[in-house]
Design a protein around this motif. Structure first.
Motif: not given
Lengths: 319, 295
Positions: B228, B230, B244, B247-248, B251, B262, B266, B269
Motif C-alpha cells: 500500500g 505511497y 497504492g 489509488v491515492y 481519487q 476508480y 481499489i 489493489s
C-alpha cells in the motif's frame, strides 16, 4: 554468566573470538552503512541546514526568526497555531481516547466473547488493507455529491452550503472532525493485536486463582490485566508520542487542500515537496529543516518524560 | 461470585460478565459492519456504470447488467490517463525488493545482536542504540532526506540504486526477530558448529528456518505496508508510481472517468493483500497474539 559459558565451550580460543568478530562485523556492515547514509547524514544535515539560508553566507538564525515571526504575526499566526492544535488533537484522539477503548476491546476479545475469532479478523481488516485504501474509500464516501451527502439529504438533515460545495473533508468546519472519525474508525487493528498478544502471555494460573478469590470482571481488568501488560501499553504510548508532530500521511491522504486540517508534519512535508520548484529563495530545504528541529526539540523531552512516567507508574513485573 | 462445579477448562462466567459480553456483542457487530459494508459497497459499485452510480450510490447493481468490462477498462491507458499495468509491475518489484531486503537485514542484525552478545559485550550497546534510534522522533530529516535522494546521491527514481534504502536492518522487524531469537536455544547452533558449519551457515541454514513463524508474521506485516506504500513514491519514486500511489492520486480525477472505474482500481489493489492475509491468517494471528513484542 558469560565467563562460565566461555569456559564450557571447548576450543573457544582467541582465534575463534576473532573469527566471530569478523562475522558480526560482516553481518552489521550493510545495515550500518545504510544507517550512516540514510539516517545519520540527513539528520545531521537537517541540524546544520537549519542554520543556513542560501542568500546569506555562514551561520544564521533567520529560519528560526522566520518561524517565530510567523507564529506571532496576526496574518499567519492563527493558521500556525491551528496546525499545532491539529497535531495535538490527533495525538489526543489516537492515544488518550482510542488507546483505552482499544485496550478494553482487547480485554473483551480476550474474555472470548462469542465470535471473538471473527471479530479479531474483522477489526484487523483496516490494518490489512492499509491506510491508503481505507482513506480513499472513506474519501469517496464523503466527497461532494457522494453517498454521505445523499444519505443526509434523504434523512432531511441540513448541510450548509460550504460543506456541500467543498465536501465534508475539504470544508473548514467539518474537515478535522472527519479526520478524527477516520482515526477512531480505523485505529483499532494494530493496537488490538498487540494488546491481546500481551494478555495471552499472562499465565493462565493467575486468572484461575483470581477467580477462586472471587475477582470480578472489572477488577480482573484493572487489578490484574492492566498492571501485567503495562510494559506493552507503555510501548504503544511512547511510539504514539514519537509520531505526534511527524504524522503527515493522514492529512496528505485525506484532505491535503484543506488548510483547516494541516498539521505540523504535513506543513513540513509540503514545504519540502515545494522546495525544488519554488522561486522564493528562503523556501528551500532550510526552513522546513528548522521547523522540524524546533518540534524535535519539543518532542524529545516529551517522549522520554512520558516513558519515565509510565515506567514509574508500575514497576516492570516479570512473569 | 457463584461458582458452579463444572469440569475444569469450561469457562465459567458470572452474570455481570454475561450481560457485559452480550452488550459488547451488539457493539462489536455494529462496528464490524461499519468496516465490512464500505468494502462491500466499493466492490459492488465497481460493477456499475457511472450513470447508475451517480443516480443511486447505494443500490445494488442489476445482475443482468454487471459491468465486468470496468475491470478491462482500467487497464486502458488512454481512458485512465495513467498506466495501471505499469503500476502493478512497479508495486510487485518494489514490494518483493523491500520486503526481502528488510527481512534479511533485520534478521542479520537481530541475530548477531541477540546471539553473539555473550562473547562480545559491545553488542549490548548496539541493542540499546538501535532501540534508542527507534524512539527518537526525527522530523527535520524529511527535507534533508528529500535533498539527499534527489540532489546529493541522485538515487531518486533509479531502481538499480533504490534497494540501498531497504537494508536498514533496524526498526520494527529488528524488535520482532530479536524476540524470536531470544526464545530460540543456542544449543542448536552449537551442535551445528560441532559438525563444522560456519557462522553464516549456522545462521542461514540452522537458525533462521527455526524462527520461521516470526519471519512469516513479519513477512505479512511488511508485505501489507509495502503493497500500500505511497509515501516513498511521493518523496523520491514518482516516476515509478506504485498501485497504492495510484489509488491515492486517482481519487481526485475519479469524477472524470467515473467512480465505478476508480472502485475497480481499489479492488484490484486490495486483492493481493487480502489473499496474503487469508493465506497466512492463522500464522499471523497466532504469532502476533502469542509471540510478538514484549514490552
Amino acid at each position: 554468566m558469560a565467563k562460565s559459558h566461555n569456559a564450557l565451550r571447548k576450543g573457544y580460543s582467541s582465534r575463534a573470538h576473532r573469527r566471530e568478530t569478523w562475522f558480526i562485523l560482516a553481518m552489521l556492515a550493510i545495515p550500518f552503512a545504510n544507517f550512516l547514509v540514510f539516517w545519520l547524514w540527513p539528520n545531521f544535515r537537517s541540524i546544520t541546514i537549519a542554520f543556513e539560508v542560501p542568500s546569506i553566507e555562514g551561520f544564521t538564525l533567520y529560519n528560526f526568526e522566520r518561524f517565530f515571526d510567523e507564529l506571532a504575526s496576526d496574518v499567519t499566526g492563527p493558521q500556525m497555531w491551528k496546525m499545532i492544535d491539529n497535531s495535538l488533537i490527533l495525538f489526543v484522539v489516537s492515544t488518550v481516547i482510542s488507546l483505552p477503548i482499544v485496550l478494553f476491546i482487547s480485554y473483551i476479545l480476550f474474555k472470548k466473547i462469542p465470535g471473538y475469532k471473527a471479530f479479531r479478523v474483522l477489526f484487523y481488516l483496516p490494518a490489512i488493507l492499509g491506510t491508503t485504501v481505507m482513506s480513499q474509500i472513506f474519501k469517496s464516501l464523503l466527497m461532494t455529491g457522494g453517498p454521505l451527502e445523499k444519505l443526509l439529504d434523504a434523512l432531511h438533515i441540513p448541510i450548509d452550503d460550504m460543506t456541500r460545495f467543498a465536501g465534508f473533508l475539504n470544508a473548514p468546519d467539518t474537515g478535522m472532525l472527519m479526520v478524527v472519525i477516520f482515526v477512531l474508525w480505523t485505529g483499532v487493528g494494530v493496537n488490538m493485536i498487540m494488546f491481546t498478544g500481551a494478555m495471552n502471555r499472562v499465565p493462565q494460573e493467575i486468572f484461575e486463582s483470581a477467580r477462586i478469590d472471587g475477582v470480578g470482571f472489572f477488577r480482573e481488568f484493572f487489578s490484574i490485566i492492566l498492571p501485567l501488560i503495562w510494559p506493552t501499553v507503555t510501548t504503544m504510548i511512547v511510539f504514539s508520542m514519537v509520531g505526534i508532530f511527524s504524522n503527515a500521511s493522514l492529512v496528505l491522504l485525506l484532505c491535503p487542500e484543506n488548510t483547516a486540517c494541516c498539521n505540523v508534519g504535513y506543513y513540513i512535508l509540503r514545504y519540502t515537496l515545494n522546495a525544488n520548484y519554488t522561486i522564493r529563495v528562503e523556501d528551500t530545504f532550510c526552513y522546513p529543516a528548522a521547523v522540524g528541529l524546533i518540534f524535535t526539540l519539543v518532542n524529545v523531552p516529551l517522549v522520554f518524560g512520558v516513558k519515565k512516567l509510565c515506567d514509574r507508574v508500575s514497576k516492570n513485573i516479570e512473569y | 461470585m457463584r461458582l458452579k462445579s463444572k469440569p475444569s477448562g469450561v469457562n465459567i462466567r458470572s452474570r455481570t460478565e454475561k450481560i457485559i459480553l452480550s452488550v459488547f456483542f451488539v457493539v462489536f457487530t455494529a462496528y464490524a459492519l461499519t468496516l465490512v459494508l464500505p468494502l462491500v459497497w466499493t466492490a459492488y459499485n465497481s460493477l456499475k456504470d457511472a450513470r447508475s452510480y451517480n443516480d443511486d450510490p447505494f443500490k445494488l447493481p442489476e445482475l443482468s447488467n454487471l459491468q465486468w468490462k470496468n475491470y478491462l477498462q482500467i487497464f486502458d491507458e488512454e481512458k485512465m490517463t495513467v498506466s495501471i499495468p505499469t503500476a502493478v509491475f512497479n508495486t510487485v518489484w518494489r514490494t518483493v525488493g523491500s520486503v526481502s531486503c528488510g527481512i534479511f537485514f533485520s534478521a542479520c542484525t537481530s541475530y548477531v545482536v541477540c546471539k553473539y552478545a555473550r562473547n562480545h559485550r559491545w553488542l549490548n550497546w548496539v541493542y540499546v542504540f538501535i532501540v534508542t534510534v527507534l524512539i527518537i522522533p526525527v522530523l527535520g530529516a524529511t527535507a534533508t532526506s528529500y535533498n539527499l535522494m534527489h540532489n546529493e546521491l541522485q538515487i531518486a527514481n533509479k531502481p538499480e540504486l533504490i534497494w540501498t534504502t531497504w537494508c536498514s536492518g533496524m526498526g520494527f522487524g529488528f524488535l520482532m526477530q530479536y524476540s524470536g531469537w531470544k526464545s530460540l536455544s543456542w544449543s542448536y547452533a552449537e551442535a551445528a558448529f560441532m559438525d563444522g558449519a560456519s557462522h553464516f551457515q549456522v545462521f542461514w541454514k540452522v537458525m533462521l528456518p527455526m524462527i520461521k513463524p516470526v519471519v512469516s508474521a513479519l513477512f505479512v506485516v511488511n508485505f501489507i505496508s509495502a503493497w500500500g506504500e505511497y509515501m516513498d513514491t511521493v518523496m523520491y519514486m514518482d516516476e515509478w508510481p506504485s498501485l497504492g500511489y495510484m489509488v491515492y492520486a486517482l481519487q481526485n480525477q475519479a469524477r472524470y472517468f467515473g467512480m465505478p472505474l476508480y472502485f475497480a482500481v481499489i479492488v484490484v489493489s486490495m486483492l493481493p493483500t487480502l489473499a496474503v492475509f487469508i493465506g497466512f491468517q492463522e500464522t499471523i494471528m497466532k504469532n502476533m497474539t502469542t509471540g510478538g513484542l514484549k514490552g
